[in-house]
Write a protein that holds these residues in place. Structure first.
Motif, PDB file in Angstrom:
ATOM      1  N   SER A  62      -1.157  -5.987  -3.291  1.00 60.06           N
ATOM      2  CA  SER A  62      -1.179  -4.518  -4.855  1.00 60.06           C
ATOM      3  C   SER A  62      -1.696  -3.671  -3.617  1.00 60.06           C
ATOM      4  O   SER A  62      -1.594  -2.598  -3.924  1.00 60.06           O
ATOM      5  CB  SER A  62      -1.605  -4.658  -5.433  1.00 60.06           C
ATOM      6  N   LEU A  78      -0.118  -2.337  -9.472  1.00 56.86           N
ATOM      7  CA  LEU A  78      -2.247  -2.484  -9.416  1.00 56.86           C
ATOM      8  C   LEU A  78      -2.092  -3.586 -10.117  1.00 56.86           C
ATOM      9  O   LEU A  78      -2.724  -4.167 -11.064  1.00 56.86           O
ATOM     10  CB  LEU A  78      -2.400  -1.536  -9.424  1.00 56.86           C
ATOM     11  N   SER A  83       0.676   2.871 -10.055  1.00 55.96           N
ATOM     12  CA  SER A  83       1.093   1.912  -8.776  1.00 55.96           C
ATOM     13  C   SER A  83       2.755   1.407  -9.849  1.00 55.96           C
ATOM     14  O   SER A  83       3.739   0.811  -8.718  1.00 55.96           O
ATOM     15  CB  SER A  83       0.688   1.210  -8.710  1.00 55.96           C
ATOM     16  N   LEU A 126      -0.964   0.602  -2.256  1.00 53.35           N
ATOM     17  CA  LEU A 126      -1.303   1.413  -3.126  1.00 53.35           C
ATOM     18  C   LEU A 126      -0.935   2.730  -2.398  1.00 53.35           C
ATOM     19  O   LEU A 126      -1.529   2.978  -1.429  1.00 53.35           O
ATOM     20  CB  LEU A 126      -2.729   0.956  -4.000  1.00 53.35           C
ATOM     21  N   CYS A 157       6.009   2.816  -8.955  1.00 54.22           N
ATOM     22  CA  CYS A 157       6.731   2.610  -7.303  1.00 54.22           C
ATOM     23  C   CYS A 157       7.053   1.995  -7.177  1.00 54.22           C
ATOM     24  O   CYS A 157       7.491   1.357  -5.819  1.00 54.22           O
ATOM     25  CB  CYS A 157       5.128   2.655  -6.403  1.00 54.22           C
TER      26      CYS A 157
END
Length: 475
Positions: free
Chosen positions: A184, A277, A270, A188, A273
């Protein structure tokens, strides 16, 4: 196709204190002065032991248990080599516990740590067995109490294997989590559409400093976005395993909130996207603020959450870590209430498994409340120190102390008669301070500098502290 075993690096003390701890939280017998005396007393006993005594012996060994390859490190307080070639591992413990409690069974963890070193020594020297000696130094009375047992190499190796086997589920959890976290962090992205002027350069400098193992002092104008400019590159470095964990250290609640807000923004961005995270984070709250008791007394008799805490904590910890990534104060308090655990100690135990710890300067720099579970043994940590100019005044507070003779005399006067032990301890401290005042009055400009310190006063204060603790327990 065979898979490679998991690679886990552990300090021996960290291992045994985690998987073998039992019993209750009990703050008695662990005062500040005793903690500071520990290193000096260790050196004193080691020096007095003679030529056959080798102090601070390092060990590093590998063991594979349940498909986990462990690299174990530690340092024995001493190894004694007898003329006949027999070896003894010596483990020194400084304590304020009364001498009558310091039996051979006082604390099984003391034996456990030394037995691990014994297993390493037997393998290193091809020995059939060794003696293990636990040396207790009672700081208030200067008593030295020793217990010695003999163990075969086979028994020590079996003990080490059984101890490592208890760590197996934690090792697998740690490895699985690290893979998830790193994936993750690799994905990022910076949580804003563009960098502000100077922000990209600052983030790049932070990343390069962490990657190179250096130190960076940043002076940046208000409004540049310093918090995210340090956290974002630090997280990218963490994802590449250029550090074990991040400590974000602050002086004020408002700046701790800024760090929490930056982490929250990174989580939200995140997720938007497409790669959420995965980062375990915690903000530490001072014991006085998070303790549910009206009067904070950390003993099993006074606090049901302290009673049997270590018998319950590991199962609860495993469950809590499986539930969430973000450990807020509210979540910690709610879980601690549900499981009847001390919320402050629960938070500290969680830090061992968190990737980013937001906390006050004290937890790194203060000799009283620093996170000794991390900083005694050392580690590859990333420290982000916010508003470092505040450290000057804070350091003065942390490392300066004063004691007024009037306060000592005031306690003695308020105490009255009938408290012989405490009164005697107060009288001795008072008399020593009168002597220091006399020496000061005779000195030039009434200023007395004593480079060698005050060993006699320190000893008397240690005994006064013990007498005060006894009195407080009775009253």
């Amino acid at each position: 196709m065979e898979t490679e075993p998991l690679q886990i690096r552990l300090a021996v003390r960290e291992l045994v204190e985690f998987v073998l701890r039992r019993g209750s939280i009990d703050s008695r017998f662990s005062g500040f002065d005793r903690a500071n005396e520990g290193s000096r007393i260790h050196r004193k006993l080691q020096k007095a032991a003679g030529d056959s005594y080798k102090a601070e012996v390092p060990f590093k060994a590998e063991r594979t248990v349940d498909d986990v390859c462990y690299t174990l490190e530690g340092r024995a307080d001493g190894v004694i080599t007898e003329p006949d070639g027999h070896f003894t591992i010596d483990e020194i413990k400084t304590t304020g516990a009364p001498a009558e409690l310091l039996t051979a069974d006082f604390n099984p963890l003391h034996w456990a740590q030394a037995k691990c070193y014994g297993a390493f020594l037997c393998q290193r020297e091809s020995l059939p067995g060794v003696d293990i000696q636990i040396t207790y130094y009672q700081v208030d009375t200067d008593e030295i109490i020793r217990h010695r047992r003999t163990f075969s190499a086979e028994a020590l190796e079996d003990f080490l294997t059984d101890t490592l086997r208890l760590y197996t589920p934690w090792a697998h959890m740690e490895a699985a989590w690290r893979a998830t976290r790193n994936a993750s962090l690799k994905a990022l992205c910076f949580p804003f559409p563009a960098y502000r002027p100077g922000q990209y350069e600052m983030a790049g400098a932070v990343y390069r400093t962490i990657a190179g193992g250096g130190r960076l002092f940043c002076a940046a104008p208000t409004g540049i976005g310093k918090t995210v400019s340090t956290l974002f590159p630090a997280l990218k470095a963490l994802g590449e395993e250029k550090g074990e964990r991040i400590f974000y250290l602050t002086a004020k609640t408002i700046t701790r909130q800024a760090a929490e807000d930056a982490l929250a923004r990174l989580r939200v961005h995140s997720t938007s996207c497409g790669t959420p995270l995965r980062l375990k984070t915690i903000t530490l709250t001072a014991k006085d603020k998070i303790c549910p008791l009206e009067e904070r007394v950390c003993t099993p008799e006074a606090c049901p959450r302290a009673d049997g805490y270590y018998d319950r904590i590991n199962a609860a910890l495993y469950s809590f870590l499986s539930q969430t990534d973000e450990f807020t104060r509210a979540d910690i308090e709610a879980f601690a209430l549900q499981k009847q655990l001390c919320p402050f100690e629960l938070a500290l135990d969680l830090t061992n498994w968190c990737d980013c710890i937001v906390c006050d300067y004290n937890y790194l720099f203060d000799p009283v409340v620093s996170l000794k579970r991390f900083f005694t043994e050392g580690g590859d940590f990333i420290f982000l120190i916010d508003e470092a100019h505040n450290l000057v005044d804070r350091a003065r507070d942390m490392y300066s102390a004063q004691l007024l003779k009037s306060a000592v005399y005031g306690v003695k006067k308020a105490l009255g008669k009938g408290h012989r032990k405490l009164t005697a301890a107060l009288n001795k401290v008072n008399s020593e301070m009168i002597e220091l005042r006399r020496r000061c009055e005779e000195a030039d400009e009434h200023r007395l500098v004593i480079p060698e310190g005050l060993p006699e006063l320190n000893k008397l204060l240690s005994r006064l502290s013990a007498a005060c603790e006894d009195w407080l327990e009775e009253h």
